[in-house]
Design a protein around this motif. Structure first.
Motif, PDB file in Angstrom:
ATOM      1  N   GLY A   6      31.174  44.303  28.919  1.00 44.00           N
ATOM      2  CA  GLY A   6      30.561  44.804  30.143  1.00 44.00           C
ATOM      3  C   GLY A   6      30.652  43.849  31.313  1.00 44.00           C
ATOM      4  O   GLY A   6      30.365  44.232  32.453  1.00 44.00           O
ATOM      5  N   ASP A   7      31.050  42.573  31.060  1.00 45.99           N
ATOM      6  CA  ASP A   7      31.173  41.594  32.148  1.00 45.99           C
ATOM      7  C   ASP A   7      32.311  41.976  33.098  1.00 45.99           C
ATOM      8  O   ASP A   7      33.376  42.427  32.662  1.00 45.99           O
ATOM      9  N   ARG A   8      32.079  41.766  34.401  1.00 44.53           N
ATOM     10  CA  ARG A   8      33.135  41.930  35.387  1.00 44.53           C
ATOM     11  C   ARG A   8      33.984  40.662  35.401  1.00 44.53           C
ATOM     12  O   ARG A   8      33.469  39.540  35.370  1.00 44.53           O
ATOM     13  N   ILE A   9      35.314  40.841  35.427  1.00 46.75           N
ATOM     14  CA  ILE A   9      36.235  39.703  35.403  1.00 46.75           C
ATOM     15  C   ILE A   9      37.287  39.874  36.480  1.00 46.75           C
ATOM     16  O   ILE A   9      37.468  40.976  37.029  1.00 46.75           O
ATOM     17  N   LEU A  10      37.996  38.768  36.751  1.00 45.94           N
ATOM     18  CA  LEU A  10      39.085  38.764  37.729  1.00 45.94           C
ATOM     19  C   LEU A  10      40.375  38.410  37.006  1.00 45.94           C
ATOM     20  O   LEU A  10      40.442  37.413  36.294  1.00 45.94           O
ATOM     21  N   LEU A  11      41.403  39.263  37.132  1.00 45.59           N
ATOM     22  CA  LEU A  11      42.719  38.995  36.560  1.00 45.59           C
ATOM     23  C   LEU A  11      43.438  38.023  37.493  1.00 45.59           C
ATOM     24  O   LEU A  11      43.766  38.360  38.635  1.00 45.59           O
ATOM     25  N   LEU A  12      43.664  36.786  37.010  1.00 49.98           N
ATOM     26  CA  LEU A  12      44.176  35.733  37.879  1.00 49.98           C
ATOM     27  C   LEU A  12      45.557  36.035  38.439  1.00 49.98           C
ATOM     28  O   LEU A  12      45.893  35.626  39.548  1.00 49.98           O
ATOM     29  N   SER A  13      46.395  36.732  37.687  1.00 45.34           N
ATOM     30  CA  SER A  13      47.774  36.959  38.133  1.00 45.34           C
ATOM     31  C   SER A  13      47.853  37.921  39.300  1.00 45.34           C
ATOM     32  O   SER A  13      48.693  37.766  40.190  1.00 45.34           O
ATOM     33  N   SER A  14      46.963  38.940  39.331  1.00 46.79           N
ATOM     34  CA  SER A  14      47.045  39.957  40.378  1.00 46.79           C
ATOM     35  C   SER A  14      45.810  40.016  41.257  1.00 46.79           C
ATOM     36  O   SER A  14      45.771  40.795  42.213  1.00 46.79           O
ATOM     37  N   MET A  30      39.881  42.541  25.272  1.00 45.43           N
ATOM     38  CA  MET A  30      40.434  43.776  25.810  1.00 45.43           C
ATOM     39  C   MET A  30      39.699  44.075  27.114  1.00 45.43           C
ATOM     40  O   MET A  30      38.458  44.106  27.150  1.00 45.43           O
ATOM     41  N   ILE A  31      40.454  44.249  28.204  1.00 45.19           N
ATOM     42  CA  ILE A  31      39.846  44.537  29.498  1.00 45.19           C
ATOM     43  C   ILE A  31      40.347  45.882  30.006  1.00 45.19           C
ATOM     44  O   ILE A  31      41.377  46.391  29.550  1.00 45.19           O
ATOM     45  N   GLU A  32      39.606  46.462  30.938  1.00 42.75           N
ATOM     46  CA  GLU A  32      39.980  47.723  31.571  1.00 42.75           C
ATOM     47  C   GLU A  32      40.064  47.505  33.072  1.00 42.75           C
ATOM     48  O   GLU A  32      39.100  47.035  33.694  1.00 42.75           O
ATOM     49  N   VAL A  33      41.230  47.814  33.647  1.00 39.08           N
ATOM     50  CA  VAL A  33      41.463  47.672  35.082  1.00 39.08           C
ATOM     51  C   VAL A  33      41.967  49.004  35.617  1.00 39.08           C
ATOM     52  O   VAL A  33      43.017  49.500  35.173  1.00 39.08           O
ATOM     53  N   LYS A  34      41.215  49.621  36.490  1.00 43.77           N
ATOM     54  CA  LYS A  34      41.597  50.904  37.111  1.00 43.77           C
ATOM     55  C   LYS A  34      41.912  51.967  36.069  1.00 43.77           C
ATOM     56  O   LYS A  34      42.912  52.682  36.167  1.00 43.77           O
ATOM     57  N   GLY A  35      41.092  52.031  35.024  1.00 41.53           N
ATOM     58  CA  GLY A  35      41.251  53.072  34.010  1.00 41.53           C
ATOM     59  C   GLY A  35      42.247  52.764  32.918  1.00 41.53           C
ATOM     60  O   GLY A  35      42.440  53.570  32.015  1.00 41.53           O
ATOM     61  N   THR A  36      42.909  51.607  32.939  1.00 48.15           N
ATOM     62  CA  THR A  36      43.893  51.228  31.933  1.00 48.15           C
ATOM     63  C   THR A  36      43.377  50.026  31.148  1.00 48.15           C
ATOM     64  O   THR A  36      42.943  49.036  31.725  1.00 48.15           O
ATOM     65  N   ILE A  45      41.963  35.105  32.801  1.00 46.72           N
ATOM     66  CA  ILE A  45      40.904  35.785  33.532  1.00 46.72           C
ATOM     67  C   ILE A  45      39.826  34.775  33.923  1.00 46.72           C
ATOM     68  O   ILE A  45      39.775  33.661  33.393  1.00 46.72           O
ATOM     69  N   ASP A  46      38.967  35.167  34.837  1.00 44.19           N
ATOM     70  CA  ASP A  46      37.827  34.343  35.251  1.00 44.19           C
ATOM     71  C   ASP A  46      36.780  35.282  35.842  1.00 44.19           C
ATOM     72  O   ASP A  46      37.054  36.463  36.125  1.00 44.19           O
TER      73      ASP A  46
END
Length: 351
Positions: A6-14, A30-36, A45-46
């Motif tokens: 449930g934590d919000r994360i930042l994908l460092l590459s994009s 496993m993370i979910e970004v824009k439904g994927t 990540i950070d």
């Protein structure tokens, strides 16, 4: 672990933000970004708070008007159209440390619908020909659905996945449903897992179908009733082994048949106007019905079939057993006492 589900994360590459939805191992989530959803390593990540703070400006600048900004642009023609890649299965291995080496603990299975159709689906997992899991649900276009986890040791239990897909909104030119079976071959899976580790990739994909199949054309109407055709064929061929005789009789079904778990071959259950038929004609009609239901059971991947043939003199039973001996898809068949049928039925188990 640094993160929780449930934590919000930042994908460092994009620099895209996402959410932690599951743990893969000590080094991956496993993370979910824009439904994927997809797996990433922890060093990729950070938390997004520092990035948000540095991107914010304390004093907002007034937007600068540029001539032409008041003209609305139709952005629909710049949209990227999604491609129809079909339906496929994704396998994510989860590793654990075994001494100094990583071994696969379990496998996570996801269903991906990369088609423009919303579908209902029926999913089963069979282990050693026993039903282990059953799911009925829906999957939306260009979306995924988590199916199940399978312990790695279950590869020794001959796992088999059964799928049946239905269009949520039926279309006249497309089939009503499509059935797919996926049998996991342990040796092939071991090789693919080693290749996955060597390539440093996360998942294995298996295509189920490229696109939803078109509707099959209607079969032509029979030129003459099946009963009359059977009688003429029997008269011309004479007596002999009915297993070989049946292969020479081309009977056209008068109506379409649905697969059954239990088939009653008593003549009164197959033919209304059976009185007056000779014994050889009755036997041919019974064997023809048995052959059609046997082929339906095989094509629909049934696991067993009960054929009620009665006791009598045993002629119908013997001819059925002769056909079963020559059918490679049959694993076993047995004619033993049953509380409901006595000795008048044979139970068939398929491979």
């Amino acid at each position: 672990m640094k993160y929780q589900i449930g934590d919000r994360i930042l994908l460092l590459s994009s620099k895209e933000e996402g959410t932690v939805v599951d743990f893969v191992n000590d080094n991956m989530v496993m993370i979910e970004v824009k439904g994927t959803s997809f797996p990433v390593y922890l060093d990729q990540i950070d938390f997004p708070y520092f990035h948000r703070f540095t991107q914010q400006k304390l004093v907002k600048e007034e937007p600068r008007l540029i001539p032409g900004d008041e003209i609305k642009v139709d952005r629909r023609k710049y949209e990227v159209f999604k491609t129809d890649k079909g339906m496929f299965l994704s396998v994510l291995p989860v590793y654990q440390m075994d001494g100094y080496d990583e071994t696969v603990k379990l496998m996570k299975f996801n269903l991906f619908n990369d088609t423009p159709h919303a579908m209902r689906f029926y999913f089963q997992i069979w282990l050693n020909n026993q039903l282990d899991l059953e799911i009925k649900n829906e999957i939306q276009p260009y979306n995924h659905f988590y199916l199940a986890d399978l312990i790695f040791e279950s590869l020794n239990d001959n796992p088999r996945f059964e799928f049946t897909f239905f269009l949520k909104e039926p279309q006249a030119k497309l089939a009503t449903s499509v059935k797919k079976t996926w049998k996991i071959k342990p040796r092939q899976m071991f090789v693919q897992l080693e290749q996955l580790r060597a390539k440093e990739e996360a998942t294995i994909t298996y295509p189920l179908f490229d696109k939803f199949p078109d509707k099959e054309p209607e079969p032509p109407a029979p030129a003459e009733p099946a009963k009359k055709k059977a009688a003429s064929a029997i008269t011309s061929l004479g007596s002999g082994n009915f297993a070989s005789l049946l292969s020479k009789i081309q009977l056209q079904p008068e109506t379409s048949l649905e697969p059954k778990q239990e088939v009653d071959l008593h003549i009164e259950a197959l033919e209304k106007n059976w009185k007056g038929l000779s014994n050889i004609a009755i036997l041919a009609i019974q064997l023809n019905a048995f052959q059609r239901y046997l082929e339906l059971a095989i094509s629909h991947h049934q696991h067993n079939l009960i054929v009620i043939h009665g006791v009598g003199k045993g002629k119908l039973r013997d001819e059925i057993h002769q056909v079963l001996k020559q059918t490679p898809e049959v694993a076993t068949y047995v004619n033993q006492y049953h509380g409901r049928y006595g000795y008048g039925a044979t139970e068939i188990t398929f491979k």
